[in-house]
Design an enzyme around this catalytic site. Structure first.
Site, PDB file in Angstrom:
ATOM      1  N   ASP A 110     -15.345  34.464  -0.848  1.00 36.23           N
ATOM      2  CA  ASP A 110     -15.736  33.153  -0.327  1.00 36.23           C
ATOM      3  C   ASP A 110     -14.513  32.474   0.266  1.00 36.23           C
ATOM      4  OD1 ASP A 110     -17.559  31.179   0.302  1.00 36.23           O
ATOM      5  OD2 ASP A 110     -17.270  30.081  -1.558  1.00 36.23           O
ATOM      6  N   ASP A 127     -16.097  31.186  -5.113  1.00 32.69           N
ATOM      7  CA  ASP A 127     -16.030  29.801  -4.641  1.00 32.69           C
ATOM      8  C   ASP A 127     -15.070  28.973  -5.494  1.00 32.69           C
ATOM      9  OD1 ASP A 127     -17.300  27.434  -3.077  1.00 32.69           O
ATOM     10  OD2 ASP A 127     -17.565  26.868  -5.170  1.00 32.69           O
ATOM     11  N   GLU A 183     -23.921  16.771 -30.750  1.00 27.97           N
ATOM     12  CA  GLU A 183     -23.118  16.349 -31.898  1.00 27.97           C
ATOM     13  C   GLU A 183     -23.934  16.419 -33.188  1.00 27.97           C
ATOM     14  OE1 GLU A 183     -20.620  16.320 -33.520  1.00 27.97           O
ATOM     15  OE2 GLU A 183     -19.379  14.570 -33.015  1.00 27.97           O
ATOM     16  N   ASP A 201     -21.434  34.772   0.935  1.00 32.72           N
ATOM     17  CA  ASP A 201     -22.498  33.825   1.289  1.00 32.72           C
ATOM     18  C   ASP A 201     -22.387  33.368   2.741  1.00 32.72           C
ATOM     19  OD1 ASP A 201     -20.461  31.885   1.271  1.00 32.72           O
ATOM     20  OD2 ASP A 201     -20.916  31.267  -0.773  1.00 32.72           O
ATOM     21  N   GLU A 235     -13.322  32.629   5.434  1.00 32.10           N
ATOM     22  CA  GLU A 235     -14.306  33.603   4.946  1.00 32.10           C
ATOM     23  C   GLU A 235     -13.838  35.035   5.239  1.00 32.10           C
ATOM     24  OE1 GLU A 235     -16.940  33.104   3.185  1.00 32.10           O
ATOM     25  OE2 GLU A 235     -17.813  31.140   3.619  1.00 32.10           O
ATOM     26  N   HIS A 253     -15.489  15.089 -25.246  1.00 33.22           N
ATOM     27  CA  HIS A 253     -15.778  13.983 -24.331  1.00 33.22           C
ATOM     28  C   HIS A 253     -14.730  12.878 -24.459  1.00 33.22           C
ATOM     29  CE1 HIS A 253     -17.095  11.410 -27.653  1.00 33.22           C
ATOM     30  NE2 HIS A 253     -17.710  12.481 -28.139  1.00 33.22           N
TER      31      HIS A 253
END
Length: 438
Positions: free
Chosen positions: A6, A121, A312, A72, A47, A228
């Site tokens: 890619d 990618d 959690e 792709d 590409e 988080h």
């Protein structure tokens, strides 16, 4: 072999890069990953350059193999298959390089949709972000370089070779491309030798994440666990479990998630370079984990997949309370829950309960993503459970593991269980604060 390629250009033409992943046909095992920043170039040039480099990587591994190139880019596939004429001179030159890189009689081309080409990618986007290069073989030690235009990039853990020590900033080119000073000219002239020295030095350098022990049962999946960022409940020391979707990240939590995303974007590029670049993002269904996972996914150009097994711990009646408030209502039970396997908060889960579902989730990840890296945005108790499971710690010891907000923890998990049915894995990094590295 299968070569996934890619290329991308941010602006077209704009800052461009390519990525190529060489896999073993049949098993999908990653054999090599090559990627590079191209400066200002068009998407089509990027590409084609991906195809050239992917075939060169395959030739280094086994020049007698048959190769399926998957891309792709419809243009590349149709032109390299001979069905469309190559009109642009630059693309014709690159097509000739591709044919010279690997016997065309042993190569065929297949178009794939973008969502089936995420590994290449991700590599292309990583080098467009870092302006660097990746040369990674999974049969040999890694040699990964980060480069700044006009300079030789120095990997984080390797002293600069003698040929590139000195006035590196003098090596920046002027507008016409010439070095700014005589000293700079010497540095630029030595780039080829310096690059070879850097590759050798990086190859012999200790790997930050360590080499996994050989085990039965296929290749491991590498799981980058991201806790988080903080919420209002985190900031006030209140329990926030999996009973409800909320709360969302606070302003500080969003900033932490952004820093974590920056660090994850460097995984496999210039930190923890012996693991593959992440190619999938999974998140707990909790809002705070979804927001953190989304920040990471945006930086990698990947979607987020939700998985309830990584929600959690459910704290039941303790949800939203501080430790002193819980202690007032249920004397001694917080400590009992944190230091034993089977104590449950009223209406909640024990550590063993959490560990059972986390183990199922990690094993599913290992089966689906062998040889690849997956990012998992999750929570304190979930990440402690993952560490405890692969480290063979009793659940009563999991609470001794500190997992700061927005920190990274990296484990490897094999798909096959051990003789006792437990996870087979190893620990790589535990609780690395993103603000120290990103």
């Amino acid at each position: 072999m299968v070569v996934e390629t890619d290329g991308g250009s941010r602006g077209n033409p704009g800052h461009a890069g390519y990525g190529a992943v060489v896999r073993e046909a049949g098993t999908g095992r990653v054999l090599a990953e090559w990627a590079g920043y191209l400066g200002i170039a068009s998407n089509n040039v990027a590409e084609y350059t991906a195809v050239v480099n992917g075939l060169q990587a395959a030739a280094e591994l086994d020049p007698g193999a048959t190769v399926e190139v998957r891309a792709d880019s419809k243009l590349v596939v149709e032109q390299m298959s001979g069905r469309w004429k190559i009109k642009h001179a630059d693309l014709r030159a690159l097509a000739e390089q591709a044919r010279a890189a690997f016997d065309p009689a042993r190569v065929h081309y297949t178009w794939v949709p973008r969502e089936q080409n995420t590994a290449a990618d991700a590599l292309a986007n990583a080098v467009m972000d870092s302006h660097g290069q990746i040369r990674r073989s999974h049969d040999r030690p890694t040699a990964a370089l980060r480069a700044v235009p006009g300079e030789v990039g120095i990997p984080w853990d390797v002293p600069a070779p003698a040929s590139v020590r000195g006035p590196a900033h003098d090596a920046r080119p002027t507008a016409d491309g010439a070095p700014a000073t005589a000293a700079g000219a010497q540095v630029v002239a030595g780039n080829a030798q310096a690059t070879e020295e850097l590759v050798a030095a990086r190859t012999n350098a200790p790997r930050m994440s360590g080499t996994p022990l050989p085990r039965l049962g296929g290749e491991p999946a590498t799981v980058v666990l991201v806790r988080h960022g903080v919420t209002e409940l985190t900031e006030t020391g209140r329990y926030s479990g999996g009973d409800t979707p909320g709360p969302a990240l606070s302003a500080q939590g969003r900033a932490q998630a952004a820093r974590a995303a920056m660090l994850v974007g460097r995984v496999g590029v210039d930190v923890w370079t012996d693991v593959p670049v992440p190619t999938a993002v999974v998140a707990s269904p909790m809002v705070r984990a979804q927001e953190t996972g989304a920040a990471v996914a945006r930086s990698l150009g990947l979607p987020v997949v939700s998985d309830d097994r990584f929600g959690e711990c459910r704290f039941g009646q303790w949800d939203g309370l501080t430790v002193p408030e819980i202690e007032a209502g249920w004397p001694g039970q917080v400590l009992d829950w944190a230091t034993t396997a089977d104590v449950r908060p009223p209406g909640g889960e024990s550590l063993r309960d959490v560990g059972a579902r986390v183990a199922r989730g990690l094993r599913a990840v290992a089966e689906r993503h062998q040889g690849a890296t997956v990012v998992l945005a999750a929570h304190t108790v979930v990440i402690r459970a993952a560490v405890g499971l692969v480290g063979r710690l009793a659940p009563g010891h999991w609470s001794a593991v500190r997992i700061p907000p927005a920190s990274l923890t990296i484990v490897r998990v094999w798909p096959r269980p051990d003789v006792d049915g437990g996870l087979v894995g190893d620990l790589t990094v535990v609780g690395c604060p993103s603000e120290l590295v990103a």
